[in-house]
Enzyme design. Structure first.
Site, PDB file in Angstrom:
ATOM      1  N   ASP A  19       0.862  -1.176   0.000  1.00 20.81           N
ATOM      2  CA  ASP A  19       0.000   0.000   0.000  1.00 20.81           C
ATOM      3  C   ASP A  19       0.904   1.234   0.000  1.00 20.81           C
ATOM      4  O   ASP A  19       2.130   1.142   0.169  1.00 20.81           O
ATOM      5  CB  ASP A  19      -0.982  -0.013   1.180  1.00 20.81           C
ATOM      6  CG  ASP A  19      -2.215   0.863   0.895  1.00 20.81           C
ATOM      7  OD1 ASP A  19      -2.187   1.647  -0.084  1.00 20.81           O
ATOM      8  OD2 ASP A  19      -3.211   0.764   1.636  1.00 20.81           O
TER       9      ASP A  19
HETATM   10  C1  BGC Z   1      -5.056   3.286   0.105  1.00 24.62           C
HETATM   11  C2  BGC Z   1      -5.300   2.237  -0.953  1.00 24.62           C
HETATM   12  C3  BGC Z   1      -5.233   2.860  -2.313  1.00 24.62           C
HETATM   13  C4  BGC Z   1      -3.883   3.527  -2.484  1.00 24.62           C
HETATM   14  C5  BGC Z   1      -3.661   4.123  -3.854  1.00 24.62           C
HETATM   15  C6  BGC Z   1      -3.817   4.109  -0.181  1.00 24.62           C
HETATM   16  O1  BGC Z   1      -3.742   5.208   0.672  1.00 24.62           O
HETATM   17  O2  BGC Z   1      -4.945   2.658   1.362  1.00 24.62           O
HETATM   18  O3  BGC Z   1      -6.542   1.630  -0.734  1.00 24.62           O
HETATM   19  O4  BGC Z   1      -5.459   1.899  -3.316  1.00 24.62           O
HETATM   20  O5  BGC Z   1      -3.767   4.551  -1.513  1.00 24.62           O
HETATM   21  O6  BGC Z   1      -4.369   5.279  -4.064  1.00 24.62           O
END
Ligand code: BGC
Length: 666
Positions: free
Chosen positions: A228
């Site tokens: 993530d």
């Molecule tokens: C979130 C994810 C997301 C990623 C990309 C993160 O902050 O937890 O769910 O896919 O950002 O935008």
């Protein structure tokens, strides 16, 4: 960097970048330009363009939690398929969805993004959405690579505080939290995202047992794992690595193949190779997995997007129609005293509350590509659906509403959470309506007019008092682009509600975590005596249970029958369902099971199956479920998965707290 082959993928691809709102056509052209730079690099490896296409792209569908309330994985599959067709037209080839985190605590803002509290429903939705995004061939020009996230246990963050640590026992992890991910892997999901959470003392982004032994070893996943956002670097903050180089080694070794945004793989891995802290084989393996998915996604044969497709692919009439149906089918009727709904015989209705003029507010969290201008505001949409002889008046503040209400026949309150109040990092400590709204409901209820309350929200709110004050309550979640018309169709009886709760509704905040498939305890509430599992100031039951929802007719269950006393391989469980009301209606018959004695304690009920039945007034139909032995398997005391002989209860039920109960042996 791209020309030099130093970037492998682009996050927040397409023109809107990190901002909100659709930027119009031309995104494919921009992505093609960037892709051409990659094709100039030495190895000519195409980039993978990733973006959060969570519940629709330009056509915004209901938030995932609302989608779950429709208990209709087929609809979710179709919606994901529309989202894939639209996003790919803009050059996006990879979505960070579906989000498969089981959530038992609605304080956590990200409950909006998942399928709620139930594992069985979660597995059905996981498989459907992966299929919708990827199709049978993710290389097709209108299909996306999906990403099952956030692996795993992210929803267990203590206190509902996003990013906080959680603890989940191994049996609960295996029986409750992991199955939706396994279902996604079985459905062929191309990628998996590691979660931010510190689970049982091991940050998910550094957990080799879960990312490699379970995901790849046990389930056979052969796609790639992406971290993530910054979660590789954050291993330093978690305290399992001293510095960025150490964090990269922990994550790569655990099985994280791609570092999302933190850049520390790029910064440190080459040096770690040189100084012997890392074997080249590990890097090769991560690269191989990413190339495999790029290859499977057809990027090597078709790296560019047809720039003209966006013109015809976005927001088609069919997509809008699907969004309308989905919005309707996810709304849950919680209360309907004296059959106030559907609204009939009222000449003048006041519509009041902060959602009166809502457009983009109907979208909910994570809609970077939804354009509020595409939404017919609630006020307009309701007028379009209301019968010609009904006059609608509007008021969005408490100052003007009471006076106007004196002159109307009924009041419709449209209240709830702004989209920014749920979703990532939008946790609340108080599950009541947002500030001021409880007073709004109380004031309007005091006027004595028939009162309908419609709640828009990204979570289950604690609305005990408001439910008591209103005559009818409809839970609309954040229903998406067609939310206004869908709401109108339900309120005025063009269609009837079919949605059911995918989460238990707490009476007050202090009742969470709350979920139907809890353990019995040694002193359940049904036990004799005073000393039992309860609060002294509150009933233990939720305000509304998982699976609950009313419609414009009523149903009765009778004649439960089990095809045998003992389950050998499988067993048929059936019951009669009768429409006892005066209108055609749809009922969701649910099959629950309880394993009475196990080597580990078992939940008081577990959902095993469900079926929608549409019945005419007076009609009786037999609903029948086939229960297979493997559906009774669980993680046993010795850690193995399987069944145990003994006595089981089975219910055919309209929700998780009622129904007809039978018994069988295994
Ligand atoms: C979130 C994810 C997301 C990623 C990309 C993160 O902050 O937890 O769910 O896919 O950002 O935008």
């Amino acid at each position: 960097m791209i020309r030099q082959g130093k970037a492998g993928s682009i996050i927040n691809a397409s023109g809107a970048l990190g901002g909100q709102g659709y930027t119009g056509s031309g995104n494919a052209g921009l992505n093609n330009h960037i892709q051409n730079l990659a094709l100039e690099s030495r190895l000519k490896i195409p980039l993978l363009f990733g973006r959060d296409v969570i519940h629709g792209y330009r056509t915004v569908f209901p938030i995932p939690l609302a989608q779950a309330a429709a208990f209709n994985p087929g609809l979710a599959e179709q919606a994901a398929s529309v989202a894939a067709a639209e996003a790919t037209a803009d050059g996006v080839k990879w979505t960070f969805a579906p989000m498969l985190d089981i959530a038992r605590d609605p304080r956590w803002g990200r409950i909006a993004e998942g399928n709620g509290e139930d594992t069985y429903l979660g597995t059905q939705m996981a498989a459907a959405v992966v299929k919708g995004f990827q199709g049978w061939d993710m290389a097709a020009n209108d299909k996306l690579v999906a990403c099952a996230k956030h692996y795993v246990g992210y929803g267990s963050a203590e206190g509902g505080r996003d990013y906080d640590a959680g603890e989940i026992s191994e049996p609960t992890l295996r029986d409750v939290y992991l199955p939706p991910f396994q279902a996604a892997v079985q459905a062929g999901v191309g990628t998996v995202m590691s979660a931010f959470i510190d689970l049982n003392g091991v940050p998910a982004t550094g957990d080799r047992r879960l990312l490699t032994d379970v995901l790849r070893g046990e389930w056979g996943f052969d796609g790639f794992v992406v971290s993530d956002w910054d979660s590789v670097k954050e291993l330093v903050n978690h305290g399992v690595a001293e510095d960025e180089a150490g964090a990269s080694l922990v994550a790569l070794h655990a099985g994280v193949d791609m570092d999302m945004t933190s850049g520390v793989y790029l910064k440190t891995l080459a040096h770690s190779l040189q100084n012997g802290r890392l074997a080249l084989g590990e890097v090769d393996e991560a690269v191989r997995r990413i190339l495999r998915i790029k290859h499977r996604a057809g990027l090597f044969t078709q790296p560019l997007t047809d720039p003209d497709r966006a013109v015809t692919a976005m927001l088609t009439p069919g997509a809008r129609q699907l969004a309308r149906k989905f919005a309707r089918d996810c709304m849950v009727l919680l209360k309907n005293d004296h059959n106030l709904l559907p609204l009939q015989g009222f000449r003048r209705i006041l519509v009041a509350g902060n959602f009166v003029h809502a457009r983009g507010e109907l979208y909910g969290t994570w809609t970077p590509d939804g354009d509020p201008q595409d939404v017919t505001p609630l006020s307009e949409a309701l007028k379009q659906v209301a019968p010609a002889n009904v006059e609608l008046w509007f008021a969005n503040s408490l100052e003007e509403a009471p006076n106007l209400a004196q002159q109307v026949d009924a009041v419709l309150l449209v209240l709830g959470e702004h989209p920014s109040r749920s979703g990532e990092n939008s946790n609340v400590s108080d599950l009541g309506l947002p500030p001021g709204q409880a007073e709004f409901v109380a004031t309007m209820a005091g006027l004595g007019k028939p009162l309908v309350l419609v709640v828009f929200a990204g979570r289950s709110l604690a609305i005990t008092r408001q439910v008591a004050q209103a005559d009818a309550v409809l839970y609309a979640w954040h229903p998406g682009i067609e939310g206004g018309a869908a709401l109108g169709e339900i309120l005025f009886g063009v269609e009837a509600p079919v949605g059911r709760l995918p989460v238990s509704f707490p009476r007050v905040t202090g009742q969470v975590p709350i979920y139907y498939n809890q353990k019995n305890s040694g002193r359940p509430i049904s036990a004799d005596g005073e000393f039992k599992t309860r609060y002294v100031d509150l009933p233990t039951a939720p305000l509304f249970p998982f699976g609950y929802g009313l419609t414009y007719t009523s149903f009765e269950y009778s004649n439960l029958k089990l095809s045998a006393e003992t389950l050998r391989g499988s067993l048929e469980i059936s019951a009669d369902v009768t429409n006892t009301g005066a209108r055609v209606g749809s009922e969701l018959a649910q099959l629950y099971v309880r394993d009475l004695v196990g080597s580990l304690t078992r939940p008081v009920r577990e959902l095993k199956d469900f079926q929608h039945l549409v019945l005419n007034p007076g009609e009786t139909r037999r609903v029948s479920f086939v229960l297979h032995e493997e559906q009774l398997a669980f993680t046993r005391a010795n850690g193995s998965r399987g069944t145990e002989p003994g006595v089981f209860h089975a219910w055919v039920a309209p929700d998780s707290r009622s129904g007809l109960r039978g018994e069988f042996r295994l």
